[in-house]
Design a protein around this motif. Structure first.
Motif, short mmCIF file in Angstrom:
data_model
loop_
_atom_site.label_atom_id
_atom_site.label_comp_id
_atom_site.label_asym_id
_atom_site.label_seq_id
_atom_site.Cartn_x
_atom_site.Cartn_y
_atom_site.Cartn_z
N VAL A 69 0.83 -1.20 0.00
CA VAL A 69 0.00 0.00 0.00
C VAL A 69 0.87 1.26 0.00
O VAL A 69 0.58 2.24 -0.68
N ASN A 70 1.97 1.24 0.76
CA ASN A 70 2.87 2.38 0.76
C ASN A 70 3.43 2.63 -0.63
O ASN A 70 3.57 3.79 -1.05
N LYS A 71 3.74 1.58 -1.36
CA LYS A 71 4.28 1.72 -2.71
C LYS A 71 3.30 2.41 -3.65
O LYS A 71 3.65 3.34 -4.37
N VAL A 72 2.03 1.97 -3.65
CA VAL A 72 1.07 2.59 -4.57
C VAL A 72 0.71 4.01 -4.13
O VAL A 72 0.33 4.84 -4.97
N CYS A 73 0.86 4.30 -2.84
CA CYS A 73 0.59 5.66 -2.35
C CYS A 73 1.59 6.68 -2.91
O CYS A 73 1.31 7.88 -2.93
N GLN A 74 2.74 6.21 -3.35
CA GLN A 74 3.77 7.11 -3.86
C GLN A 74 3.46 7.64 -5.25
O GLN A 74 4.18 8.50 -5.77
N PHE A 75 2.38 7.15 -5.86
CA PHE A 75 2.05 7.55 -7.24
C PHE A 75 0.66 8.15 -7.34
O PHE A 75 0.00 8.03 -8.37
N MET A 76 0.22 8.82 -6.30
CA MET A 76 -1.12 9.42 -6.28
C MET A 76 -1.29 10.50 -7.38
O MET A 76 -2.39 10.70 -7.89
N HIS A 77 -0.22 11.19 -7.74
CA HIS A 77 -0.34 12.32 -8.66
C HIS A 77 0.24 12.05 -10.04
O HIS A 77 0.17 12.91 -10.92
N SER A 78 0.84 10.88 -10.24
CA SER A 78 1.38 10.54 -11.56
C SER A 78 1.17 9.05 -11.81
O SER A 78 2.12 8.29 -11.94
N LEU A 79 -0.09 8.66 -11.84
CA LEU A 79 -0.40 7.24 -11.89
C LEU A 79 -0.63 6.76 -13.32
O LEU A 79 -1.06 7.51 -14.19
N THR A 80 -0.31 5.49 -13.52
CA THR A 80 -0.45 4.86 -14.83
C THR A 80 -1.28 3.59 -14.69
O THR A 80 -1.70 3.20 -13.59
N GLU A 81 -1.51 2.93 -15.82
CA GLU A 81 -2.26 1.67 -15.81
C GLU A 81 -1.54 0.60 -14.98
O GLU A 81 -2.18 -0.23 -14.35
N ASN A 82 -0.22 0.64 -14.98
CA ASN A 82 0.54 -0.33 -14.18
C ASN A 82 0.28 -0.15 -12.69
O ASN A 82 0.20 -1.12 -11.94
N HIS A 83 0.14 1.10 -12.25
CA HIS A 83 -0.13 1.37 -10.85
C HIS A 83 -1.53 0.87 -10.47
O HIS A 83 -1.74 0.33 -9.37
N TRP A 84 -2.49 1.05 -11.35
CA TRP A 84 -3.84 0.54 -11.10
C TRP A 84 -3.84 -0.99 -11.07
O TRP A 84 -4.55 -1.60 -10.26
N SER A 85 -3.02 -1.61 -11.91
CA SER A 85 -2.91 -3.07 -11.90
C SER A 85 -2.34 -3.55 -10.56
O SER A 85 -2.76 -4.59 -10.04
N ALA A 86 -1.41 -2.78 -10.01
CA ALA A 86 -0.85 -3.14 -8.70
C ALA A 86 -1.91 -3.05 -7.61
O ALA A 86 -1.97 -3.89 -6.71
N VAL A 87 -2.77 -2.03 -7.68
CA VAL A 87 -3.85 -1.88 -6.71
C VAL A 87 -4.82 -3.06 -6.82
O VAL A 87 -5.24 -3.63 -5.80
N LYS A 88 -5.16 -3.45 -8.03
CA LYS A 88 -6.07 -4.58 -8.22
C LYS A 88 -5.45 -5.88 -7.71
O LYS A 88 -6.17 -6.75 -7.20
N ARG A 89 -4.15 -5.98 -7.82
CA ARG A 89 -3.48 -7.18 -7.30
C ARG A 89 -3.59 -7.23 -5.77
O ARG A 89 -3.79 -8.31 -5.20
N ILE A 90 -3.47 -6.07 -5.12
CA ILE A 90 -3.67 -6.02 -3.66
C ILE A 90 -5.09 -6.44 -3.30
O ILE A 90 -5.31 -7.20 -2.35
N LEU A 91 -6.06 -5.95 -4.06
CA LEU A 91 -7.46 -6.28 -3.80
C LEU A 91 -7.73 -7.77 -3.99
O LEU A 91 -8.48 -8.38 -3.21
N ARG A 92 -7.11 -8.36 -5.00
CA ARG A 92 -7.29 -9.81 -5.21
C ARG A 92 -6.67 -10.60 -4.06
O ARG A 92 -7.23 -11.62 -3.62
N TYR A 93 -5.53 -10.14 -3.57
CA TYR A 93 -4.90 -10.80 -2.42
C TYR A 93 -5.81 -10.72 -1.19
O TYR A 93 -5.99 -11.70 -0.47
#
Length: 244
Positions: A35-59
């Motif tokens: 969660v700390n990792k994805v928080c570092q990209f709040m203002h410059s986010l890409t599709e890869n960052h959203w994929s990382a968030v979805k991976r956390i949700l699946r976990y």
């Protein structure tokens, strides 16, 4: 050839989801690093960052039966790898030197136990770039000790006695030796405040800092990506377990 990574087209959705995940880390210490990792990209986010968030949700969907285990009566021996069974507070501190490829700052993290119960944990990128692994580990020590001092004051207000000084486990020999050495070296003058803060606690016997092997360092789960087997092993040490 660099693979194209488009910008994510719904930043509000990303921020709302990550914000909810931040609240969830209050009971799920095992997702703190991710969660700390994805928080570092709040203002410059890409599709890869959203994929990382979805991976956390699946976990989380697959581990919804897990939660932070708090025991009313702590066991007399906390873990097989520590001799701190007579101590009220046991702490693990760690840092991943220059782990960020974007700015080469280090990740610092800690896990603090009261008895056998995990009561405080942390994962955060350090504010400045460290010029050595010892420096990054020493900064992590200082941040950990600041939290430890606050917890000691809180326990004192609650009239919870501590029979021995807290013990802090660190897997960096340089940082461990530096914390006990009153001779200040020229190569560490740029971390002078952290140096004196730690030395003062150790000199007044308010804290005991000892070396621990990297394989036994619980705080690794807050500072770096791990294999599935290692992650599950450390997750159990965090007392994230099936709920009764």
């Amino acid at each position: 050839m660099v693979k194209y990574n488009p910008q994510f087209d719904d930043p509000v959705k990303f921020r709302q989801t990550v914000g909810a995940l931040q609240y969830l880390t209050l009971t799920r210490a095992d997702i703190t690093f991710a969660v700390n990792k994805v928080c570092q990209f709040m203002h410059s986010l890409t599709e890869n960052h959203w994929s990382a968030v979805k991976r956390i949700l699946r976990y989380l969907q697959g581990t919804s039966h897990l939660g932070l285990l708090i025991q009313q009566k702590s066991a007399s021996v906390i873990h097989a790898y520590t001799d701190a069974h007579k101590r009220s507070l046991t702490t693990f501190s760690n840092a991943d030197w220059a782990g960020s490829l974007d700015d080469r700052r280090s990740m610092g993290g800690y896990a603090i136990y009261h008895g056998s119960n995990l009561i405080s944990w942390h994962a955060r990128k350090q504010r400045t770039v460290s010029r050595s692994s010892t420096e990054s580990e020493y900064k992590a020590l200082a941040d950990t000790i600041a939290e430890l001092a606050w917890l000691e004051a809180l326990l004192k207000e609650l009239h919870v006695s501590m029979t021995l000084e807290p013990i802090l486990w660190c897997d960096n020999l340089g940082a461990t030796y530096l914390s006990a050495n009153p001779v200040f070296h020229a190569g560490t003058k740029h971390v002078e405040i952290d140096f004196h803060f730690v030395i003062e606690r150790v000199a007044h016997k308010k804290l005991l800092i000892q070396f621990i092997k990297t394989d036994d360092q619980i705080a690794n789960v807050f500072t770096k990506p791990l294999s599935s087997q290692r992650f599950i092993q450390l997750r159990s040490m965090l007392k994230v377990a099936p709920q009764p």
